[in-house]
Motif scaffolding. Structure first.
Motif, PDB file in Angstrom:
ATOM      1  N   THR A 136      20.042  -9.784  -5.244  1.00  0.00           N
ATOM      2  CA  THR A 136      20.878 -10.641  -6.084  1.00  0.00           C
ATOM      3  C   THR A 136      22.310 -10.134  -6.116  1.00  0.00           C
ATOM      4  O   THR A 136      23.267 -10.904  -5.964  1.00  0.00           O
ATOM      5  N   GLU A 137      22.465  -8.839  -6.302  1.00  0.00           N
ATOM      6  CA  GLU A 137      23.800  -8.269  -6.417  1.00  0.00           C
ATOM      7  C   GLU A 137      24.584  -8.363  -5.111  1.00  0.00           C
ATOM      8  O   GLU A 137      25.794  -8.597  -5.112  1.00  0.00           O
ATOM      9  N   ASN A 138      23.901  -8.202  -3.982  1.00  0.00           N
ATOM     10  CA  ASN A 138      24.607  -8.093  -2.708  1.00  0.00           C
ATOM     11  C   ASN A 138      24.665  -9.393  -1.907  1.00  0.00           C
ATOM     12  O   ASN A 138      25.578  -9.570  -1.091  1.00  0.00           O
ATOM     13  N   PHE A 139      23.716 -10.319  -2.131  1.00  0.00           N
ATOM     14  CA  PHE A 139      23.698 -11.557  -1.355  1.00  0.00           C
ATOM     15  C   PHE A 139      23.707 -12.813  -2.209  1.00  0.00           C
ATOM     16  O   PHE A 139      23.825 -13.914  -1.683  1.00  0.00           O
ATOM     17  N   GLY A 140      23.512 -12.659  -3.527  1.00  0.00           N
ATOM     18  CA  GLY A 140      23.479 -13.829  -4.390  1.00  0.00           C
ATOM     19  C   GLY A 140      22.092 -14.100  -4.937  1.00  0.00           C
ATOM     20  O   GLY A 140      21.091 -13.513  -4.511  1.00  0.00           O
ATOM     21  N   ILE A 141      22.029 -15.034  -5.870  1.00  0.00           N
ATOM     22  CA  ILE A 141      20.788 -15.267  -6.609  1.00  0.00           C
ATOM     23  C   ILE A 141      19.681 -15.855  -5.734  1.00  0.00           C
ATOM     24  O   ILE A 141      18.499 -15.579  -5.942  1.00  0.00           O
ATOM     25  N   GLU A 142      20.048 -16.678  -4.722  1.00  0.00           N
ATOM     26  CA  GLU A 142      19.010 -17.240  -3.864  1.00  0.00           C
ATOM     27  C   GLU A 142      18.286 -16.133  -3.107  1.00  0.00           C
ATOM     28  O   GLU A 142      17.045 -16.117  -3.032  1.00  0.00           O
ATOM     29  N   ALA A 143      19.038 -15.177  -2.564  1.00  0.00           N
ATOM     30  CA  ALA A 143      18.417 -14.042  -1.873  1.00  0.00           C
ATOM     31  C   ALA A 143      17.613 -13.199  -2.848  1.00  0.00           C
ATOM     32  O   ALA A 143      16.517 -12.718  -2.522  1.00  0.00           O
ATOM     33  N   GLY A 144      18.145 -13.013  -4.072  1.00  0.00           N
ATOM     34  CA  GLY A 144      17.421 -12.240  -5.072  1.00  0.00           C
ATOM     35  C   GLY A 144      16.098 -12.876  -5.439  1.00  0.00           C
ATOM     36  O   GLY A 144      15.111 -12.190  -5.723  1.00  0.00           O
ATOM     37  N   THR A 145      16.054 -14.210  -5.439  1.00  0.00           N
ATOM     38  CA  THR A 145      14.805 -14.917  -5.706  1.00  0.00           C
ATOM     39  C   THR A 145      13.768 -14.585  -4.646  1.00  0.00           C
ATOM     40  O   THR A 145      12.587 -14.361  -4.948  1.00  0.00           O
ATOM     41  N   TYR A 146      14.206 -14.537  -3.392  1.00  0.00           N
ATOM     42  CA  TYR A 146      13.304 -14.124  -2.312  1.00  0.00           C
ATOM     43  C   TYR A 146      12.806 -12.698  -2.565  1.00  0.00           C
ATOM     44  O   TYR A 146      11.607 -12.417  -2.450  1.00  0.00           O
ATOM     45  N   GLY A 147      13.732 -11.785  -2.886  1.00  0.00           N
ATOM     46  CA  GLY A 147      13.347 -10.394  -3.092  1.00  0.00           C
ATOM     47  C   GLY A 147      12.302 -10.224  -4.164  1.00  0.00           C
ATOM     48  O   GLY A 147      11.377  -9.414  -4.031  1.00  0.00           O
ATOM     49  N   PHE A 148      12.410 -10.997  -5.224  1.00  0.00           N
ATOM     50  CA  PHE A 148      11.443 -10.869  -6.317  1.00  0.00           C
ATOM     51  C   PHE A 148      10.110 -11.523  -5.976  1.00  0.00           C
ATOM     52  O   PHE A 148       9.048 -10.900  -6.066  1.00  0.00           O
ATOM     53  N   ILE A 149      10.152 -12.812  -5.569  1.00  0.00           N
ATOM     54  CA  ILE A 149       8.907 -13.548  -5.378  1.00  0.00           C
ATOM     55  C   ILE A 149       8.084 -12.981  -4.226  1.00  0.00           C
ATOM     56  O   ILE A 149       6.852 -12.877  -4.311  1.00  0.00           O
ATOM     57  N   VAL A 150       8.743 -12.588  -3.126  1.00  0.00           N
ATOM     58  CA  VAL A 150       8.013 -12.019  -1.988  1.00  0.00           C
ATOM     59  C   VAL A 150       7.190 -10.809  -2.417  1.00  0.00           C
ATOM     60  O   VAL A 150       6.016 -10.659  -2.023  1.00  0.00           O
ATOM     61  N   ASN A 151       7.762  -9.960  -3.246  1.00  0.00           N
ATOM     62  CA  ASN A 151       7.092  -8.703  -3.594  1.00  0.00           C
ATOM     63  C   ASN A 151       6.107  -8.838  -4.749  1.00  0.00           C
ATOM     64  O   ASN A 151       5.096  -8.137  -4.779  1.00  0.00           O
ATOM     65  N   VAL A 152       6.367  -9.750  -5.682  1.00  0.00           N
ATOM     66  CA  VAL A 152       5.358 -10.050  -6.695  1.00  0.00           C
ATOM     67  C   VAL A 152       4.133 -10.671  -6.026  1.00  0.00           C
ATOM     68  O   VAL A 152       2.981 -10.318  -6.340  1.00  0.00           O
ATOM     69  N   SER A 153       4.379 -11.596  -5.089  1.00  0.00           N
ATOM     70  CA  SER A 153       3.278 -12.240  -4.379  1.00  0.00           C
ATOM     71  C   SER A 153       2.427 -11.224  -3.632  1.00  0.00           C
ATOM     72  O   SER A 153       1.210 -11.394  -3.506  1.00  0.00           O
ATOM     73  N   ARG A 154       3.062 -10.159  -3.144  1.00  0.00           N
ATOM     74  CA  ARG A 154       2.327  -9.157  -2.372  1.00  0.00           C
ATOM     75  C   ARG A 154       1.230  -8.513  -3.226  1.00  0.00           C
ATOM     76  O   ARG A 154       0.106  -8.320  -2.751  1.00  0.00           O
ATOM     77  N   ASP A 155       1.542  -8.169  -4.467  1.00  0.00           N
ATOM     78  CA  ASP A 155       0.520  -7.599  -5.349  1.00  0.00           C
ATOM     79  C   ASP A 155      -0.620  -8.583  -5.571  1.00  0.00           C
ATOM     80  O   ASP A 155      -1.805  -8.210  -5.558  1.00  0.00           O
ATOM     81  N   VAL A 156      -0.277  -9.845  -5.814  1.00  0.00           N
ATOM     82  CA  VAL A 156      -1.299 -10.859  -6.056  1.00  0.00           C
ATOM     83  C   VAL A 156      -2.185 -11.030  -4.824  1.00  0.00           C
ATOM     84  O   VAL A 156      -3.423 -11.033  -4.922  1.00  0.00           O
ATOM     85  N   PHE A 157      -1.575 -11.163  -3.657  1.00  0.00           N
ATOM     86  CA  PHE A 157      -2.340 -11.318  -2.423  1.00  0.00           C
ATOM     87  C   PHE A 157      -3.216 -10.101  -2.142  1.00  0.00           C
ATOM     88  O   PHE A 157      -4.338 -10.228  -1.639  1.00  0.00           O
ATOM     89  N   THR A 158      -2.706  -8.903  -2.442  1.00  0.00           N
ATOM     90  CA  THR A 158      -3.488  -7.690  -2.206  1.00  0.00           C
ATOM     91  C   THR A 158      -4.791  -7.717  -2.984  1.00  0.00           C
ATOM     92  O   THR A 158      -5.872  -7.442  -2.447  1.00  0.00           O
ATOM     93  N   VAL A 159      -4.708  -8.064  -4.264  1.00  0.00           N
ATOM     94  CA  VAL A 159      -5.907  -8.115  -5.101  1.00  0.00           C
ATOM     95  C   VAL A 159      -6.882  -9.170  -4.591  1.00  0.00           C
ATOM     96  O   VAL A 159      -8.094  -8.929  -4.477  1.00  0.00           O
ATOM     97  N   VAL A 160      -6.363 -10.338  -4.251  1.00  0.00           N
ATOM     98  CA  VAL A 160      -7.221 -11.434  -3.798  1.00  0.00           C
ATOM     99  C   VAL A 160      -7.894 -11.110  -2.458  1.00  0.00           C
ATOM    100  O   VAL A 160      -9.066 -11.453  -2.235  1.00  0.00           O
ATOM    101  N   LEU A 161      -7.164 -10.422  -1.574  1.00  0.00           N
ATOM    102  CA  LEU A 161      -7.642 -10.184  -0.212  1.00  0.00           C
ATOM    103  C   LEU A 161      -8.413  -8.874  -0.032  1.00  0.00           C
ATOM    104  O   LEU A 161      -8.877  -8.593   1.077  1.00  0.00           O
ATOM    105  N   LEU A 162      -8.554  -8.075  -1.086  1.00  0.00           N
ATOM    106  CA  LEU A 162      -9.200  -6.766  -0.940  1.00  0.00           C
ATOM    107  C   LEU A 162     -10.582  -6.824  -0.275  1.00  0.00           C
ATOM    108  O   LEU A 162     -10.879  -5.991   0.593  1.00  0.00           O
ATOM    109  N   PRO A 163     -11.466  -7.771  -0.643  1.00  0.00           N
ATOM    110  CA  PRO A 163     -12.773  -7.811   0.039  1.00  0.00           C
ATOM    111  C   PRO A 163     -12.644  -7.999   1.553  1.00  0.00           C
ATOM    112  O   PRO A 163     -13.363  -7.365   2.325  1.00  0.00           O
ATOM    113  N   LEU A 164     -11.715  -8.855   1.978  1.00  0.00           N
ATOM    114  CA  LEU A 164     -11.499  -9.067   3.414  1.00  0.00           C
ATOM    115  C   LEU A 164     -10.851  -7.855   4.056  1.00  0.00           C
ATOM    116  O   LEU A 164     -11.265  -7.412   5.141  1.00  0.00           O
ATOM    117  N   LEU A 165      -9.837  -7.287   3.407  1.00  0.00           N
ATOM    118  CA  LEU A 165      -9.117  -6.150   3.967  1.00  0.00           C
ATOM    119  C   LEU A 165     -10.041  -4.951   4.168  1.00  0.00           C
ATOM    120  O   LEU A 165      -9.912  -4.218   5.153  1.00  0.00           O
TER     121      LEU A 165
END
Length: 313
Positions: free
Chosen positions: A226-255
């Motif tokens: 957000t600070e270096n590229f703007g709020i649109e990029a910051g939105t990517y930075g947040f959602i991509v990494n929050v989603s990673r935790d969610v996907f990790t929990v959901v995919l653990l049996p497969l992983l």
């Protein structure tokens, strides 16, 4: 914020706590860091809510973020699997650690799910609603100042965490140098997955690659972008990494069926805290040590990598 400020804050925090602070003082640092995280999420939400461009494309941004997150996980798991088949046989390491269970070394304790993983998305949502409905005229300069101050607290808090967890590096020597291939596989997997998905989706590759290489460190990555590229990029930075935790929990049996290291690779930096419990339950207590080491190394790498990566990309 100047590029050298994060390094100064990290070093200052580590020096402050290198010899160990009283638990009361550490709790104060934890509280200050948590408050800074909450403020950061509110500011990011306000920036999203007051941006007509982001609000008009939020659905597409969300879809892109999910694809980038899944790509980062997939390539990280692939690289970790290659490492396991060549230089880092985790099953052999698991058996070795199981034999040493009777030693006097204290095993690390999983910290469980942090309530922040729920609170922070809520703060983002509150910020978006306030920015869109009530505070559309808020000063951008004020938001930038609050963001910068919060980042300083956050980086210093990470430094204090380094001082608190420095003993984990003793395990690296005990387990052998091959253990470093796990965080390396995760890091380069995230970077490659983010870069490739950015090209396919038409997202600026510096946004996608830096978002993916945040490795589930959602607060810091979102604020930095957000600070270096703007709020649109910051939105990517947040959602991509929050989603990673969610996907990790959901995919653990497969992983867990793919390989021993796959859940660790998917958890990434989150294996230092929020993902440590579910990943350890999946891979076993012996490899939980590997997860902790990998997550710790990656957590320390993120605040150093982001400014370096920005200059390279």
């Amino acid at each position: 914020m100047n590029a050298y400020v994060p390094f100064i804050c990290l070093a200052a925090g580590a020096v402050i706590n290198w010899k160990g602070l009283p638990s009361r003082v550490l709790k104060m640092f934890d509280a200050a860091t948590n408050i800074a995280l909450i403020v950061l999420m509110l500011v990011i939400g306000l920036n999203i809510g007051t941006s007509d461009k982001v609000m008009g494309n939020l659905g597409m941004i969300g879809f892109n973020c999910l694809i980038i997150s899944l790509s980062a996980i997939a390539v990280s798991v692939l690289f970790a699997l290659i490492a396991e088949k060549t230089v880092m046989p985790l099953e052999e390491l698991r058996l070795k650690l199981a034999e040493e269970k009777g030693s006097n070394h204290e095993e690390p304790q999983a910290s469980g799910f942090s309530p922040l993983i729920v609170v922070m998305p809520l703060c983002i949502a509150v910020g978006i609603i306030l920015g869109y409905l009530a505070l559309s005229d808020i000063s951008a300069d004020l938001l930038d100042m609050v963001l910068t101050v919060s980042l300083i607290f956050l980086y210093t808090g990470v430094g204090v965490s380094i001082g608190s967890n420095k003993e984990v590096f003793a395990y690296i020597k005990k387990l052998g140098g091959r253990i470093i291939f796990m965080p390396l596989a995760v890091f380069f997997g995230c970077l490659a997955g983010g870069f490739i998905s950015g090209l396919l989706l038409g997202v600026p590759t510096e946004w996608s690659a830096l978002s993916a290489s945040g490795m589930s460190y959602y607060s810091l990555t979102g604020a930095f972008l957000t600070e270096n590229f703007g709020i649109e990029a910051g939105t990517y930075g947040f959602i991509v990494n929050v989603s990673r935790d969610v996907f990790t929990v959901v995919l653990l049996p497969l992983l867990s069926r793919i390989s021993k290291g796959s859940p660790i690779a998917s958890g990434a930096a989150g294996c230092m805290d929020t993902m440590l419990v579910p990943v350890t339950k999946t891979v076993g207590p012996e490899l939980g040590m590997v997860a902790l080491i990998s997550g710790t190394v990656l957590t320390f790498v993120v605040p150093i990598w982001l400014p370096v990566g920005m200059s390279l990309l």
